[in-house]
Design an enzyme around this catalytic site. Structure first.
Site, short mmCIF file in Angstrom:
data_model
loop_
_atom_site.label_atom_id
_atom_site.label_comp_id
_atom_site.label_asym_id
_atom_site.label_seq_id
_atom_site.Cartn_x
_atom_site.Cartn_y
_atom_site.Cartn_z
N LYS A 22 0.84 -1.20 0.00
CA LYS A 22 0.00 0.00 0.00
C LYS A 22 0.87 1.25 0.00
CE LYS A 22 -1.51 1.47 4.05
NZ LYS A 22 -1.11 2.81 4.46
N ASN A 23 1.92 1.26 0.83
CA ASN A 23 2.74 2.47 1.00
C ASN A 23 3.72 2.73 -0.13
OD1 ASN A 23 1.30 2.94 3.25
ND2 ASN A 23 2.87 2.29 4.69
N CYS A 117 -4.09 12.27 13.74
CA CYS A 117 -4.78 10.98 13.62
C CYS A 117 -4.54 10.17 14.88
CB CYS A 117 -4.34 10.25 12.36
SG CYS A 117 -2.93 9.18 12.57
N ARG A 122 1.12 14.18 13.67
CA ARG A 122 1.58 13.99 12.28
C ARG A 122 1.54 15.27 11.45
NH1 ARG A 122 -0.71 8.37 10.03
NH2 ARG A 122 1.13 8.54 8.71
N ASP A 308 5.23 0.19 11.96
CA ASP A 308 3.99 -0.43 11.49
C ASP A 308 3.88 -1.90 11.88
OD1 ASP A 308 3.87 1.46 8.34
OD2 ASP A 308 3.47 2.03 10.41
N ARG A 400 -8.29 -0.71 5.21
CA ARG A 400 -7.51 0.34 4.59
C ARG A 400 -6.20 -0.17 4.04
NH1 ARG A 400 -6.49 5.54 7.81
NH2 ARG A 400 -5.49 5.89 5.79
C1 EPZ Z 1 4.56 6.77 6.44
O1 EPZ Z 1 3.78 7.81 7.05
C2 EPZ Z 1 3.63 5.56 6.31
N1 EPZ Z 1 2.49 5.92 5.50
C3 EPZ Z 1 3.16 5.13 7.71
O2 EPZ Z 1 2.39 3.94 7.58
C4 EPZ Z 1 4.38 4.81 8.55
O3 EPZ Z 1 3.96 4.53 9.86
C5 EPZ Z 1 5.34 6.02 8.59
O4 EPZ Z 1 5.69 6.42 7.26
C6 EPZ Z 1 6.63 5.71 9.33
O5 EPZ Z 1 7.26 4.61 8.80
C7 EPZ Z 1 2.63 5.93 4.14
O6 EPZ Z 1 3.69 5.67 3.58
C8 EPZ Z 1 1.42 6.29 3.34
P1 EPZ Z 1 6.60 10.16 8.49
P2 EPZ Z 1 4.32 9.32 7.06
O7 EPZ Z 1 6.43 11.45 7.78
O8 EPZ Z 1 5.13 9.57 5.86
C9 EPZ Z 1 7.04 13.41 11.96
C10 EPZ Z 1 0.57 2.48 7.89
O9 EPZ Z 1 0.21 1.88 8.91
N2 EPZ Z 1 6.88 14.42 10.90
O10 EPZ Z 1 7.76 9.32 8.11
O11 EPZ Z 1 3.14 10.18 7.33
C11 EPZ Z 1 5.78 12.57 12.16
O12 EPZ Z 1 4.86 13.20 12.99
C12 EPZ Z 1 1.02 3.95 7.99
O13 EPZ Z 1 0.60 1.98 6.75
C13 EPZ Z 1 6.95 15.76 11.23
O14 EPZ Z 1 7.13 16.13 12.40
O15 EPZ Z 1 5.25 9.30 8.35
C14 EPZ Z 1 6.34 11.29 12.75
O16 EPZ Z 1 6.52 11.45 14.12
C15 EPZ Z 1 0.76 4.53 9.33
N3 EPZ Z 1 6.79 16.68 10.24
C16 EPZ Z 1 7.69 11.15 12.04
O17 EPZ Z 1 8.03 12.45 11.56
C17 EPZ Z 1 6.59 16.32 8.92
O18 EPZ Z 1 6.45 17.19 8.05
C18 EPZ Z 1 7.70 10.17 10.88
O19 EPZ Z 1 6.59 10.46 10.06
C19 EPZ Z 1 6.54 14.95 8.61
C20 EPZ Z 1 6.70 14.01 9.61
#
Ligand code: EPZ
Length: 435
Positions: A22-23, A117, A122, A308, A400
């Site tokens: 999915k990702n 969420c 996030r 995850d 999802r």
């Molecule tokens: C991706 O989310 C995945 N989703 C998530 O999978 C996964 O948990 C996550 O990466 C971490 O591996 C998809 O790929 C669609 P991040 P993403 O930006 O990109 C902080 C699932 O279950 N952050 O890497 O949204 C954030 O809050 C889902 O399939 C900021 O502070 O995650 C988090 O603490 C859930 N500012 C950390 O970084 C930003 O602008 C990592 O988030 C962006 C992120």
């Protein structure tokens, strides 16, 4: 609203096939916005988030054909609307992946700002700061992010991510493909899904080097073309089924996966005593050899242990000999499943980013509620071993990201039913059963 009814105690035996990731499918579908030519994607998982991304693409004016269930032919030749509306973004945060491609190709975009969420606040500040660095004028208006590129074209820039972000890296990578000049992303996410997107972009004629490493370099080009690409297998679904085989003391052959992408997951589960054999480059065999033993865990960005998989690992640790400490370093609120597992009798103490699990514990079936995608997977795993019946509410969360998980589990012996309960009578379980 659908529920799962699960009767535990069956050792799972047989073969299960892993779907596409999915990702990876989500950013690859968004990448189609970058070109007026057709992008053909194979091995797309049949899950709800993909349907949402498809709706987003169609809403902006793209055409999406599905000659087969898992093949999408996407043409963004007639995009009219550079906007991802609130209705879609609130159901799927990954809609933000439309921002980079729209901005890069059309010089403007409007995307509803994703709210928090279940697993954390996030924010997307790192995405927006990067687009500003590439010359875009980015501001908030009525709950939307509005972005405009100077003279309709972004400019290459040095981007230093202060925190590793998967979709942040993907959004900037896509935007940089059509920017004027070179972009370098430092402290980039290294997930296999980022590397997969990089492969698609290069097939479209982009100049991306280093996707999958901490430093990605992108030379902007004038335009991108069509391409064909097969999405990588889902490493989180793979990990979930490894745990399903181990926790039920069963024997599973997991096909169409990519063991290399699951190195740390496999390594950690082996530390806990799970017997995992790499049969070949796309097949794993899980068998039950010895009792599960407690092993501490810390989630990390790839190639570390994936956040995850944390919830599924917690369920496994309820069956382990001894005490294990799980530290969640990526999201600030990703232990929602613990209180539901406690309802089934699990012994778990939460304090800040740590969960201490005592095992082994006999879980007792109960009515529990899914709070997010991976939490729901951990409850399904708990239901597979619990005494009696477990009823899981809100399984729309699991739909999802898992393709027909109950059908795959049933095929290897699980006693699981999807029950649609009419809203009028939430308590009656004897409604129509859908496989
Ligand atoms: C991706 O989310 C995945 N989703 C998530 O999978 C996964 O948990 C996550 O990466 C971490 O591996 C998809 O790929 C669609 P991040 P993403 O930006 O990109 C902080 C699932 O279950 N952050 O890497 O949204 C954030 O809050 C889902 O399939 C900021 O502070 O995650 C988090 O603490 C859930 N500012 C950390 O970084 C930003 O602008 C990592 O988030 C962006 C992120």
């Amino acid at each position: 609203m659908d529920k799962f009814h699960i009767r535990g105690g069956v050792a799972l035996k047989g073969r299960v096939s892993i779907s596409g990731a999915k990702n990876s499918a989500l950013p690859c579908m968004a990448a189609a916005i970058l070109t007026p030519e057709t992008i053909t994607l194979h091995n797309i998982p049949y899950v709800r988030d993909i349907i949402t991304m498809r709706r987003l693409l169609e809403d902006i004016g793209a055409h999406v054909l599905t000659p087969e269930l898992r093949t999408h032919k996407i043409s963004a030749a007639n995009v009219e609307l550079m906007q991802a509306p609130y209705e879609l973004v609130k159901t799927m945060r990954a809609s933000v992946l439309a921002l980079g491609p729209l901005l890069a190709r059309f010089g403007k975009a409007r995307v509803s700002l994703p709210g928090g969420c279940a697993i954390g606040a996030r924010p997307i500040d790192l995405h927006l700061a990067s687009f500003s660095k590439m010359g875009a004028d980015v501001f908030l208006e009525a709950g939307d992010v509005v972005a405009r590129a100077p003279r309709d074209r972004l400019v290459g820039a040095e981007i230093q991510f202060e925190k590793i972000s998967v979709t942040g890296t993907e959004n900037v990578m896509m935007a940089a493909t059509l920017a004027r000049g070179k972009t370098v992303i430092h402290n980039a996410a290294r997930e296999p899904e980022v590397r997969d997107l990089g492969e698609l972009l290069n097939k479209m004629g982009a100049r991306v080097r280093g996707a999958g490493t901490p430093k990605i370099e992108i030379e902007g080009v004038e335009a991108l073309g069509g391409a064909q690409h097969t999405i990588i297998p889902d490493r989180i679904e793979t990990g979930t089924f490894i745990v399903a085989g181990a926790i039920t003391k069963g024997e599973l052959e997991i096909k169409d996966c990519n063991p290399e992408h699951c190195n740390r997951i496999i390594g950690k589960l082996r530390d806990a005593g799970v017997e995992i054999e790499e049969v070949n480059q796309s097949t794993l065999r899980v068998s039950y050899g010895k009792p599960i033993r407690a092993a501490d865990l810390k989630t990390e960005e790839y190639p570390g242990f994936a956040t995850d998989m944390q919830a599924q690992y917690m369920t496994l640790m309820t069956q382990a000999d001894g005490q294990s400490e799980i530290t969640e370093t990526i999201f600030e609120n990703r232990f929602m499943h613990a209180s539901e597992l406690q309802r089934m009798g699990a012994r778990i103490q939460i304090s800040h980013d740590k969960a201490v699990v005592e095992g082994p514990t006999n879980l007792i079936g109960a009515r529990v509620q899914a709070s997010d995608l991976r939490a729901s997977a951990s409850l399904v795993l708990a239901g597979l071993i619990a005494e009696g019946e477990t009823i899981i509410d809100r399984v729309y969360h699991i739909d999802r990201g898992y393709e027909k998980i109950e059908t795959k589990l049933k095929a290897v012996g699980a006693n699981i039913e999807r029950v649609r309960e009419s809203v009028t009578s939430p308590l009656s379980a004897s409604q129509e059963v859908r496989g």
